[in-house]
Design an enzyme around this catalytic site. Structure first.
Site, mmCIF file in Angstrom:
data_model
loop_
_atom_site.group_PDB
_atom_site.id
_atom_site.type_symbol
_atom_site.label_atom_id
_atom_site.label_comp_id
_atom_site.label_asym_id
_atom_site.label_seq_id
_atom_site.Cartn_x
_atom_site.Cartn_y
_atom_site.Cartn_z
ATOM 1 N N GLU A 126 15.632 26.878 -29.999
ATOM 2 C CA GLU A 126 17.073 26.770 -30.229
ATOM 3 C C GLU A 126 17.751 28.092 -29.906
ATOM 4 O O GLU A 126 18.925 28.126 -29.509
ATOM 5 C CB GLU A 126 17.359 26.359 -31.677
ATOM 6 C CG GLU A 126 18.794 25.882 -31.901
ATOM 7 C CD GLU A 126 18.966 25.167 -33.224
ATOM 8 O OE1 GLU A 126 18.790 23.935 -33.284
ATOM 9 O OE2 GLU A 126 19.268 25.860 -34.224
ATOM 10 N N LYS A 177 25.409 15.071 -31.264
ATOM 11 C CA LYS A 177 26.126 14.741 -32.504
ATOM 12 C C LYS A 177 27.420 13.990 -32.203
ATOM 13 O O LYS A 177 27.760 13.005 -32.870
ATOM 14 C CB LYS A 177 26.444 16.021 -33.280
ATOM 15 C CG LYS A 177 25.246 16.750 -33.859
ATOM 16 C CD LYS A 177 25.718 17.988 -34.609
ATOM 17 C CE LYS A 177 24.566 18.751 -35.213
ATOM 18 N NZ LYS A 177 25.036 19.971 -35.926
ATOM 19 N N GLU A 215 23.166 13.727 -41.280
ATOM 20 C CA GLU A 215 21.854 13.356 -41.818
ATOM 21 C C GLU A 215 21.710 13.800 -43.275
ATOM 22 O O GLU A 215 21.265 13.038 -44.144
ATOM 23 C CB GLU A 215 20.732 13.982 -40.974
ATOM 24 C CG GLU A 215 20.664 13.494 -39.545
ATOM 25 C CD GLU A 215 21.465 14.367 -38.590
ATOM 26 O OE1 GLU A 215 21.198 14.311 -37.380
ATOM 27 O OE2 GLU A 215 22.368 15.115 -39.067
ATOM 28 N N GLY A 266 21.399 28.942 -38.998
ATOM 29 C CA GLY A 266 20.521 28.053 -39.753
ATOM 30 C C GLY A 266 19.053 28.375 -39.596
ATOM 31 O O GLY A 266 18.292 28.375 -40.569
ATOM 32 N N ARG A 267 18.616 28.664 -38.376
ATOM 33 C CA ARG A 267 17.191 28.918 -38.127
ATOM 34 C C ARG A 267 16.767 30.300 -38.598
ATOM 35 O O ARG A 267 15.589 30.641 -38.533
ATOM 36 C CB ARG A 267 16.880 28.730 -36.646
ATOM 37 C CG ARG A 267 17.703 29.589 -35.702
ATOM 38 C CD ARG A 267 17.548 29.109 -34.257
ATOM 39 N NE ARG A 267 18.383 29.832 -33.312
ATOM 40 C CZ ARG A 267 19.665 29.565 -33.076
ATOM 41 N NH1 ARG A 267 20.274 28.608 -33.752
ATOM 42 N NH2 ARG A 267 20.339 30.245 -32.168
ATOM 43 N N HIS A 278 -10.688 20.948 -31.320
ATOM 44 C CA HIS A 278 -11.264 19.618 -31.118
ATOM 45 C C HIS A 278 -10.197 18.646 -30.627
ATOM 46 O O HIS A 278 -10.379 17.436 -30.709
ATOM 47 C CB HIS A 278 -11.877 19.121 -32.426
ATOM 48 C CG HIS A 278 -13.031 19.963 -32.883
ATOM 49 N ND1 HIS A 278 -14.333 19.650 -32.563
ATOM 50 C CD2 HIS A 278 -13.076 21.114 -33.598
ATOM 51 C CE1 HIS A 278 -15.135 20.567 -33.083
ATOM 52 N NE2 HIS A 278 -14.388 21.472 -33.720
ATOM 53 N N LYS A 328 25.701 23.842 -44.863
ATOM 54 C CA LYS A 328 26.748 24.871 -44.886
ATOM 55 C C LYS A 328 28.125 24.239 -45.066
ATOM 56 O O LYS A 328 28.908 24.652 -45.913
ATOM 57 C CB LYS A 328 26.698 25.703 -43.610
ATOM 58 C CG LYS A 328 27.720 26.848 -43.579
ATOM 59 C CD LYS A 328 27.656 27.644 -42.282
ATOM 60 C CE LYS A 328 26.400 28.468 -42.189
ATOM 61 N NZ LYS A 328 26.429 29.392 -41.026
#
Length: 548
Positions: A359, A510, A218, A273-274, A390, A212
């Site tokens: 979040e 951050k 990152e 964002g999510r 399993h 954004k």
């Protein structure tokens, strides 16, 4: 911003006190008893909407539980909050923002006002630009710097700019173009970029940089590495404009990077964002499945949105899912929730829901800033069935912790192969039954199990499950399924009185990372003022780097 009744502490609400008293009585009954007392509950405790079917009968609830939960939903103002969200009011109070992921999939004729402006035309303008770009890539009108067609797409993002696109690509792979390769880079670990670009021809590779602000550490580190990788092969900065597009709101930074702003696809601060995979963040999804399939996915979102806004609370699929999860988390103290899709295409769906749910509702204060006096935000986790059977199902069946689970399946396979799908669904139904009812000492004795083995083989049952079914996994079904969980999260957050749409807890790491980065890169030994552990770790890393 809020009605005073909405701000009343949960512990003081009459419906909460009634729920606690009801819970203490219900503890005396297990699922076996509940089904014996109410033989029709398996057919009655179900709900359907937007092509999804929910069986919630195998939770430790009764009709009285649901009545009290819906009473609490009304007391906390859920119907009004739903309306406020859909009207574009700024319900994200700590950031003073509207919460309008629902606008991303609204109908063209809808009107949603934010700060006096209808946002829907802007949404469709971006969708039209995305569709036009995708068609140019698909028909070869858009080529790379050397004139080669785009064969590889690499999405660079992190968090919601990665988890949504990755999940959607995997979920809709059946519908994707098989003449193109799609890769995703998110981790700052250089291995992620190295492996994602291995064996790709730079002349045929398009990078989508999703950020954004176009400043995310990152993402921009990986984007800079991608730019260097491309230039090393193609030899010119001019190549950047033909091999990079941006999903961002920061025109100046996009231009500075070397991307023509005409190839920037925007979104808005009212999209978290999510919650953004159906915005321009979904450009990689549209490149994979095409504009028509992407619009089908938006249609599924929209159908669930309409249902959530209009259906009465007792018949409202996301509300029911949210109320049951709230009940098990806040009353039964169940700290985690398993998400087990019985479909390999949904293998990344649990990871996607981890961010969406944790979040959103991993908060320790209410809207008013007071400490909550109850658990919020269960830990979400999971893997596809039958793999999990399993692996970790042993703990769910016989462990000391109760782990409610959602089992997701489809009546028809996209890849019919012999009896595979029938076996798969038999396992889904069997696990739901086994978790609910278990196996008693009496049953084991009747089966001839020896006395010394009986304690080891007893499964207590009483492990709650929801079963979610659809006809088949289509783009529309995927949209409805995601919206189901989005609105379930919102429902729970409203009951807890928290802001489900901020994420201030992400910021501290951050801030510290930037400070530590400068200390790691400093040519001189810096003065360190962290705790003794962090100081020692920094010195160890610096020492190792000097020896390289």
């Amino acid at each position: 911003m809020h009605n005073r009744s909405d701000m009343m502490p949960l512990a003081q609400r009459p419906a909460w006190l009634a729920l606690k008293e009801h819970h203490s009585r219900l503890l005396k009954k297990d699922l076996r008893t509940l089904f014996e007392e109410d033989p029709d509950r398996g057919e009655r405790m179900t709900a359907s909407a937007a092509g999804l079917f929910l069986d919630y009968s195998k939770n430790r609830i009764t009709q009285e539980t649901l009545r009290l939960l819906t009473d609490l939903a009304r007391e906390t103002g859920l119907p009004a909050q739903i309306e406020r969200m859909f009207r574009g009011e700024k319900i994200n109070s700590t950031e003073n923002r509207a919460v309008l992921h629902v606008a991303l999939r609204a109908a063209p004729e809808d009107v949603i006002m934010v700060d006096g402006k209808n946002v829907i035309p802007g949404v469709y303008a971006v969708l039209d630009r995305m569709s036009s770009f995708v068609r140019k890539v698909h028909d070869g009108t858009w080529t790379g710097y050397t004139g080669k067609n785009v064969r590889n797409v690499v999405n660079i993002g992190i968090g919601g700019s990665d988890l949504g696109p990755v999940m959607a690509f995997e979920a809709l792979k059946h519908y994707s173009r098989r003449d193109m390769t799609f890769r995703f880079v998110s981790n700052i670990d250089g291995t992620d970029f190295t492996e994602a670009t291995r064996n790709l021809d730079p002349a045929e590779t398009l990078f989508i940089v999703c950020s954004k602000t176009f400043t995310t550490l990152e993402t921009m580190t990986n984007a800079s590495t991608a730019r260097a990788w491309l230039k090393a092969s193609l030899g010119s900065d001019d190549a950047i404009a033909r091999h990079f597009v941006a999903v961002s709101t920061n025109t100046e930074e996009v231009r500075r990077f070397g991307i023509n702003p005409e190839n920037m696809f925007g979104f808005w601060d009212w999209v978290g964002g999510r919650y953004s995979m159906d915005s321009a963040i979904g450009l990689s999804t549209m490149l994979a499945v095409g504009p028509e399939r992407f619009m089908e996915m938006l249609s599924g979102f929209r159908k669930m949105d309409i249902h959530f806004r209009s259906a009465p609370l007792p018949e409202n699929l996301p509300v029911i899912l949210g109320l049951v999860s709230f009940w098990e988390n806040s009353l039964f103290g169940c700290a985690t929730r398993g998400i087990f899709p019985y479909d390999q295409y949904l293998k990344r769906f649990p990871a996607y829901l981890q961010q969406l749910t944790m979040e959103s509702n991993g908060k320790h204060v209410t809207m008013s800033g007071t400490r909550v006096g109850y658990d919020t935000g269960p830990v979400f986790w999971g893997e596809p069935g039958t793999n999990g059977q399993h692996s970790f199902y042993q703990l769910i069946h016989q462990g000391t912790r109760i782990i409610p689970s959602d089992l997701i399946g489809f009546l028809h396979s996209l890849n019919p192969t012999g009896s595979h799908h029938t076996i798969l669904m038999a396992n889904l139904f069997a696990q739901s039954e086994a978790l609910a009812f278990g196996r008693t000492p009496e049953q084991l004795k009747e089966e001839g199990v020896s006395e010394d083995q009986i304690p080891h083989r007893v499964c207590e049952g009483n492990r709650p499950t929801n079963v979610i079914l659809a006809e088949r996994l289509t783009p529309e079904t995927l949209g409805a399924l995601i919206a189901l969980y989005e609105h379930s999260v919102f429902t729970q957050g409203t009951l807890w009185g928290i802001d489900s749409f901020d994420q201030w807890g992400v910021e501290l790491g951050k801030i510290l990372a930037k400070r530590i980065l400068s200390e790691l890169e400093s040519p001189k030994n810096p003065d360190l003022s962290h705790d003794t552990s962090t100081n020692a770790l920094i010195r160890r890393f610096r020492s190792a780097r000097r020896q390289e």
